[in-house]
Enzyme design. Structure first.
Site, PDB file in Angstrom:
ATOM      1  N   GLU A 106       0.829  -1.198   0.000  1.00  0.00           N
ATOM      2  CA  GLU A 106       0.000   0.000   0.000  1.00  0.00           C
ATOM      3  C   GLU A 106       0.867   1.253   0.000  1.00  0.00           C
ATOM      4  O   GLU A 106       2.021   1.230   0.416  1.00  0.00           O
ATOM      5  CB  GLU A 106      -0.915  -0.001   1.210  1.00  0.00           C
ATOM      6  CG  GLU A 106      -0.148  -0.041   2.496  1.00  0.00           C
ATOM      7  CD  GLU A 106      -1.002  -0.412   3.697  1.00  0.00           C
ATOM      8  OE1 GLU A 106      -2.185  -0.727   3.527  1.00  0.00           O
ATOM      9  OE2 GLU A 106      -0.457  -0.388   4.797  1.00  0.00           O
ATOM     10  N   CYS A 119       3.554   8.252   1.144  1.00  0.00           N
ATOM     11  CA  CYS A 119       4.189   7.269   2.020  1.00  0.00           C
ATOM     12  C   CYS A 119       4.205   5.948   1.244  1.00  0.00           C
ATOM     13  O   CYS A 119       3.150   5.462   0.834  1.00  0.00           O
ATOM     14  CB  CYS A 119       3.354   7.173   3.292  1.00  0.00           C
ATOM     15  SG  CYS A 119       3.856   5.868   4.394  1.00  0.00           S
ATOM     16  N   CYS A 126       6.671  -7.430   6.355  1.00  0.00           N
ATOM     17  CA  CYS A 126       7.886  -6.956   7.027  1.00  0.00           C
ATOM     18  C   CYS A 126       8.369  -8.042   7.976  1.00  0.00           C
ATOM     19  O   CYS A 126       7.562  -8.685   8.639  1.00  0.00           O
ATOM     20  CB  CYS A 126       7.603  -5.666   7.799  1.00  0.00           C
ATOM     21  SG  CYS A 126       9.078  -4.989   8.597  1.00  0.00           S
ATOM     22  N   CYS A 130       7.562  -6.211  14.802  1.00  0.00           N
ATOM     23  CA  CYS A 130       7.157  -5.340  15.914  1.00  0.00           C
ATOM     24  C   CYS A 130       5.727  -5.738  16.317  1.00  0.00           C
ATOM     25  O   CYS A 130       4.829  -5.743  15.458  1.00  0.00           O
ATOM     26  CB  CYS A 130       7.214  -3.874  15.496  1.00  0.00           C
ATOM     27  SG  CYS A 130       8.838  -3.391  14.850  1.00  0.00           S
ATOM     28  N   CYS A 133       2.401  -3.726  15.391  1.00  0.00           N
ATOM     29  CA  CYS A 133       2.221  -3.278  14.011  1.00  0.00           C
ATOM     30  C   CYS A 133       1.537  -4.354  13.185  1.00  0.00           C
ATOM     31  O   CYS A 133       1.946  -5.520  13.203  1.00  0.00           O
ATOM     32  CB  CYS A 133       3.597  -2.949  13.432  1.00  0.00           C
ATOM     33  SG  CYS A 133       3.618  -2.780  11.637  1.00  0.00           S
ATOM     34  N   CYS A 357       0.005   1.538   9.290  1.00  0.00           N
ATOM     35  CA  CYS A 357       0.725   0.832   8.241  1.00  0.00           C
ATOM     36  C   CYS A 357       0.380  -0.645   8.217  1.00  0.00           C
ATOM     37  O   CYS A 357       0.349  -1.317   9.222  1.00  0.00           O
ATOM     38  CB  CYS A 357       2.217   1.090   8.400  1.00  0.00           C
ATOM     39  SG  CYS A 357       3.214  -0.250   8.897  1.00  0.00           S
TER      40      CYS A 357
HETATM   41  S1  SF4 Z   1       6.663  -1.069  12.676  1.00  0.00           S
HETATM   42 FE1  SF4 Z   1       5.840  -2.658  11.295  1.00  0.00          FE
HETATM   43  S2  SF4 Z   1       6.533  -2.100   9.231  1.00  0.00           S
HETATM   44 FE2  SF4 Z   1       7.766  -0.914  10.712  1.00  0.00          FE
HETATM   45  S3  SF4 Z   1       9.600  -2.210  11.064  1.00  0.00           S
HETATM   46 FE3  SF4 Z   1       8.133  -2.781  12.683  1.00  0.00          FE
HETATM   47  S4  SF4 Z   1       7.011  -4.539  11.818  1.00  0.00           S
HETATM   48 FE4  SF4 Z   1       8.056  -3.518  10.103  1.00  0.00          FE
END
Ligand code: SF4
Length: 390
Positions: A106, A119, A126, A130, A133, A357
């Site tokens: 996206e 963005c 990813c 995290c 997220c 995100c």
């Molecule tokens: S916040 Fe989400 S997109 Fe950003 S590095 Fe951590 S897991 Fe990856």
């Protein structure tokens, strides 16, 4: 060139066909020559691509009998719109893209008075895991090619030029790498993207270095490499906690590169570029928003060429993570400012379109499955070659 020591990377599986934007100018000219056309046609194709022209019929400076062949060979369509969602009275538009292998990414275009920022995503999914997220919960599907990353910015520039965003025709002024993925884990292709964003027409979008922001969770060797390579773009470090104990759990890569090392690398970048770096800090209720953590962060950054950008977390439905309440946000800001650290609270554009995100792609991944690969274990880094993984 020396090998990038230890960073995390995605497999090559699913990489898209060759595209003009993946090539250097010399490579593009050679490719056009191989197709029996004069080398200058590469410049013509580049001009069309960076202006967002996708229909070969509109490439009227290229002979009609060569257009289809050249476009097919060097301008394959890599990004297909699954849908657009708009918010903020049409001034924010989020686009979900399907890549050639079904992976979803996206980008979000946000128009403000006097500027327009897109963005963009650098990876499908990813691998940084995290826990707060949505993208991190999907794991890593693959790196995007340079052309797939650049294509998101080109589409945004074309949307602005065509007046598709509320406010009439305008110009894309800023690009931030804060969509899906960890940009510096896809270093070589992100570097190529930077070249394209900064290069003047016809070989790029002609943006200014300060208008381009590369964000990282703190891949220290890659920050140092960016520093050494003399790119003067803005650096944003996603810190989210000032102490290793908490950051080890919020940003698992911290078990490899600690807060102090990340800040040291960012300081070196600031010294080299003379440019203030930004520290991104998602404010999460009762997790990292306590007054003592504001004081710790203030102590960590006092006197540095840094600016804190606080982001009230945009909660994922069903998640236990929630945004800090307003009084806690205000207290956090006040303590940082009292420590002499420049601090702002980020405008949370697009909250009514799942603006956090990865959320849009996560919502669609049930009906349109991406090429799901296991999340790489953060304890097992992969050795990369000189050009990342190319
Ligand atoms: S916040 Fe989400 S997109 Fe950003 S590095 Fe951590 S897991 Fe990856």
């Amino acid at each position: 060139m020396t090998a990038l020591p230890l960073v995390f990377d995605a497999p090559r599986r699913g990489m898209p066909p060759r595209h003009l934007a993946d090539l250097t100018r010399e490579e593009a000219r050679a490719a056009v020559t191989e197709l029996g056309q004069p080398a200058f046609r590469a410049d013509q194709l580049a001009r069309h691509f960076y202006r967002g022209v996708t229909d070969p019929a509109q490439m009227t400076d290229v002979p009609a009998d060569a257009r289809e062949t050249l476009a097919e060979a060097l301008l394959p369509g890599l990004l297909t719109v699954v849908r657009h969602q708009t918010a903020d009275d049409g001034r924010t538009r989020k686009t979900l893209w399907r890549l050639h292998d079904g992976a979803l990414v996206e980008s979000v275009l946000m128009r403000y008075p006097g500027r327009a920022t897109v963005c963009i995503s650098s990876q499908a999914g990813c691998g940084m895991a995290c826990p707060f997220c949505a993208t991190g919960q999907q794991g890593l599907t693959r790196n995007l090619s340079a052309a797939e990353i650049i294509g998101q910015a080109v589409a945004a520039a074309a949307a602005m030029a065509n007046g598709d965003i509320q406010g009439g025709p305008g110009r894309l002024s800023n690009v931030v790498f804060m969509g899906m993925g960890e940009p510096l884990a896809n270093y070589a292709r992100v570097r190529k993207t930077l070249d394209a964003l900064l290069a003047p027409a016809p070989h790029g979008l002609g943006l200014s270095q300060r208008a381009v922001t590369v964000s990282t969770v703190g891949l220290v060797p890659a920050i140092r490499r960016l520093t050494d390579e003399g790119r003067n773009v803005t650096l944003a470090v996603s810190l989210h906690a000032p102490d290793d104990e908490l950051r080890d759990t919020l940003v698992p890569i911290n078990t490899r590169w600690k807060v102090g090392e990340v800040i040291d690398a960012a300081d070196a970048y600031a010294r080299k570029t003379g440019r203030r770096y930004s520290v991104e800090y998602a404010l999460i209720r009762d997790v990292n928003d306590q007054p003592f953590r504001a004081d710790l962060l203030g102590k960590l950054l006092a006197g540095k060429l840094a600016h804190v950008n606080l982001i009230p977390l945009n909660p994922t439905p069903g998640s236990k993570w929630d945004a800090s309440p307003l009084p806690a946000q205000r207290e956090f800001v006040a303590r940082l400012r009292a420590a002499g650290v420049a601090t702002t609270v980020r405008d949370t554009r697009g909250q009514d379109i799942d603006g956090a995100c990865g959320q849009l792609a996560a919502a669609d991944s049930v009906s349109v499955p991406a090429v799901a690969l296991p999340v790489p274990a953060v304890e097992e880094p992969v050795e990369l070659g000189a050009e990342g993984d190319e």
